[in-house]
Scaffold this motif. Structure first.
Motif, PDB file in Angstrom:
ATOM      1  N   THR A  12       0.699  -1.213   0.096  1.00 54.25           N
ATOM      2  CA  THR A  12       0.178  -0.069  -0.128  1.00 54.25           C
ATOM      3  C   THR A  12       0.693   1.121  -0.441  1.00 54.25           C
ATOM      4  O   THR A  12       0.888   2.241  -0.552  1.00 54.25           O
ATOM      5  N   TYR A  13       2.088   1.038   0.919  1.00 55.09           N
ATOM      6  CA  TYR A  13       3.239   2.315   0.705  1.00 55.09           C
ATOM      7  C   TYR A  13       3.317   2.238  -0.710  1.00 55.09           C
ATOM      8  O   TYR A  13       3.336   3.783  -1.534  1.00 55.09           O
ATOM      9  N   LEU A  14       4.020   1.006  -1.282  1.00 56.26           N
ATOM     10  CA  LEU A  14       4.303   1.609  -2.655  1.00 56.26           C
ATOM     11  C   LEU A  14       3.258   1.847  -3.862  1.00 56.26           C
ATOM     12  O   LEU A  14       3.481   2.847  -4.979  1.00 56.26           O
ATOM     13  N   ASP A  15       2.229   1.851  -3.310  1.00 58.03           N
ATOM     14  CA  ASP A  15       0.843   2.085  -4.266  1.00 58.03           C
ATOM     15  C   ASP A  15       0.616   3.807  -4.128  1.00 58.03           C
ATOM     16  O   ASP A  15      -0.079   4.247  -5.120  1.00 58.03           O
ATOM     17  N   ARG A  16       0.749   4.357  -2.989  1.00 58.17           N
ATOM     18  CA  ARG A  16       0.669   5.012  -3.234  1.00 58.17           C
ATOM     19  C   ARG A  16      -0.640   5.575  -2.208  1.00 58.17           C
ATOM     20  O   ARG A  16      -1.120   6.652  -2.513  1.00 58.17           O
ATOM     21  N   GLU A  17      -0.397   4.633  -1.267  1.00 57.67           N
ATOM     22  CA  GLU A  17      -2.431   4.551  -1.299  1.00 57.67           C
ATOM     23  C   GLU A  17      -2.466   5.149   0.305  1.00 57.67           C
ATOM     24  O   GLU A  17      -3.497   4.714   1.559  1.00 57.67           O
ATOM     25  N   LEU A  18      -1.454   5.518   1.710  1.00 56.93           N
ATOM     26  CA  LEU A  18      -1.454   5.136   2.137  1.00 56.93           C
ATOM     27  C   LEU A  18      -2.080   6.599   3.179  1.00 56.93           C
ATOM     28  O   LEU A  18      -1.601   7.551   2.531  1.00 56.93           O
ATOM     29  N   SER A  19      -2.501   7.236   4.800  1.00 53.02           N
ATOM     30  CA  SER A  19      -2.990   8.791   4.452  1.00 53.02           C
ATOM     31  C   SER A  19      -1.018   8.712   5.316  1.00 53.02           C
ATOM     32  O   SER A  19      -0.548   8.074   5.425  1.00 53.02           O
ATOM     33  N   ARG A  44       9.170  -3.602  -4.610  1.00 55.16           N
ATOM     34  CA  ARG A  44       9.361  -2.869  -6.514  1.00 55.16           C
ATOM     35  C   ARG A  44       9.604  -4.206  -7.829  1.00 55.16           C
ATOM     36  O   ARG A  44       9.571  -2.974  -8.566  1.00 55.16           O
ATOM     37  N   ARG A  45      10.917  -4.349  -7.384  1.00 57.47           N
ATOM     38  CA  ARG A  45      11.471  -5.852  -8.801  1.00 57.47           C
ATOM     39  C   ARG A  45      10.207  -6.170  -9.213  1.00 57.47           C
ATOM     40  O   ARG A  45      10.208  -5.993 -10.759  1.00 57.47           O
ATOM     41  N   VAL A  46       9.371  -6.616  -7.921  1.00 56.68           N
ATOM     42  CA  VAL A  46       7.970  -7.631  -8.549  1.00 56.68           C
ATOM     43  C   VAL A  46       7.064  -6.689  -9.934  1.00 56.68           C
ATOM     44  O   VAL A  46       6.618  -7.100 -10.368  1.00 56.68           O
ATOM     45  N   VAL A  47       6.500  -5.563  -9.140  1.00 59.77           N
ATOM     46  CA  VAL A  47       6.420  -4.595  -9.841  1.00 59.77           C
ATOM     47  C   VAL A  47       6.739  -3.834 -11.239  1.00 59.77           C
ATOM     48  O   VAL A  47       6.302  -4.040 -12.411  1.00 59.77           O
ATOM     49  N   GLY A  48       7.914  -3.721 -10.944  1.00 56.81           N
ATOM     50  CA  GLY A  48       8.868  -3.790 -12.254  1.00 56.81           C
ATOM     51  C   GLY A  48       8.827  -4.269 -13.590  1.00 56.81           C
ATOM     52  O   GLY A  48       8.142  -4.791 -14.769  1.00 56.81           O
ATOM     53  N   ARG A  49       8.626  -5.746 -13.112  1.00 63.46           N
ATOM     54  CA  ARG A  49       8.164  -6.464 -13.833  1.00 63.46           C
ATOM     55  C   ARG A  49       7.495  -7.190 -13.877  1.00 63.46           C
ATOM     56  O   ARG A  49       6.505  -7.023 -15.302  1.00 63.46           O
TER      57      ARG A  49
END
Length: 74
Positions: A12-19, A44-49
Protein backbone atom coordinates in the motif's frame (compact mmCIF):
# COMPACT_ATOMS: atom_id res chain seq x y z
CA UNK A 1 13.55 -7.02 18.41
CA UNK A 2 11.94 -4.95 15.68
CA UNK A 3 8.42 -5.74 14.60
CA UNK A 4 8.42 -5.80 10.82
CA UNK A 5 5.86 -4.14 8.59
CA UNK A 6 3.38 -6.43 6.89
CA UNK A 7 3.79 -6.95 3.15
CA UNK A 8 0.30 -5.52 2.64
CA UNK A 9 1.34 -2.28 4.34
CA UNK A 10 4.49 -2.07 2.22
CA UNK A 11 2.47 -2.74 -0.92
CA UNK A 12 0.00 0.00 0.00
CA UNK A 13 2.94 2.32 0.71
CA UNK A 14 4.41 1.49 -2.69
CA UNK A 15 1.05 2.27 -4.32
CA UNK A 16 0.97 5.61 -2.43
CA UNK A 17 -2.37 4.78 -0.85
CA UNK A 18 -1.52 5.42 2.80
CA UNK A 19 -2.65 8.41 4.83
CA UNK A 20 0.03 11.01 5.48
CA UNK A 21 0.33 9.85 9.08
CA UNK A 22 0.69 6.17 8.14
CA UNK A 23 3.16 6.99 5.34
CA UNK A 24 5.30 8.90 7.83
CA UNK A 25 5.23 5.94 10.23
CA UNK A 26 6.30 3.57 7.44
CA UNK A 27 9.12 5.90 6.33
CA UNK A 28 10.40 6.15 9.90
CA UNK A 29 10.36 2.37 10.23
CA UNK A 30 12.14 1.88 6.91
CA UNK A 31 14.95 4.17 8.05
CA UNK A 32 15.62 1.83 10.97
CA UNK A 33 14.82 -1.60 9.51
CA UNK A 34 17.04 -3.14 6.83
CA UNK A 35 14.79 -6.21 6.56
CA UNK A 36 11.74 -4.13 5.65
CA UNK A 37 13.80 -2.05 3.20
CA UNK A 38 14.86 -5.30 1.52
CA UNK A 39 11.26 -6.51 1.38
CA UNK A 40 10.19 -3.19 -0.14
CA UNK A 41 12.98 -3.43 -2.71
CA UNK A 42 11.75 -6.91 -3.63
CA UNK A 43 8.21 -5.61 -4.06
CA UNK A 44 9.50 -2.83 -6.30
CA UNK A 45 11.29 -5.40 -8.47
CA UNK A 46 8.13 -7.49 -8.78
CA UNK A 47 6.02 -4.45 -9.71
CA UNK A 48 8.63 -3.41 -12.26
CA UNK A 49 8.57 -6.84 -13.86
CA UNK A 50 4.79 -6.90 -13.92
CA UNK A 51 4.81 -3.67 -15.91
CA UNK A 52 6.92 -5.36 -18.59
CA UNK A 53 4.36 -8.11 -19.21
CA UNK A 54 2.20 -7.94 -22.29
CA UNK A 55 -1.44 -7.21 -21.49
CA UNK A 56 -3.77 -10.05 -22.37
CA UNK A 57 -7.39 -9.53 -23.30
CA UNK A 58 -9.84 -12.02 -21.79
CA UNK A 59 -11.75 -14.22 -24.25
CA UNK A 60 -14.88 -12.54 -25.62
CA UNK A 61 -17.14 -15.27 -24.21
CA UNK A 62 -15.82 -14.96 -20.64
CA UNK A 63 -18.49 -12.46 -19.58
CA UNK A 64 -21.27 -14.75 -20.77
CA UNK A 65 -19.75 -17.73 -18.95
CA UNK A 66 -19.42 -15.75 -15.71
CA UNK A 67 -23.06 -14.64 -15.91
CA UNK A 68 -24.15 -18.26 -16.40
CA UNK A 69 -22.09 -19.42 -13.43
CA UNK A 70 -23.45 -16.60 -11.27
CA UNK A 71 -27.00 -17.56 -12.21
CA UNK A 72 -26.33 -21.14 -11.12
CA UNK A 73 -25.22 -19.89 -7.69
CA UNK A 74 -28.51 -18.09 -7.05
Amino acid sequence: MTTHLEVEVLSTYLDRELSNREESRVKDHLERCADCRATLAGLRRVVGRLHTLERQEPPAHLGTQLHRLAALEE
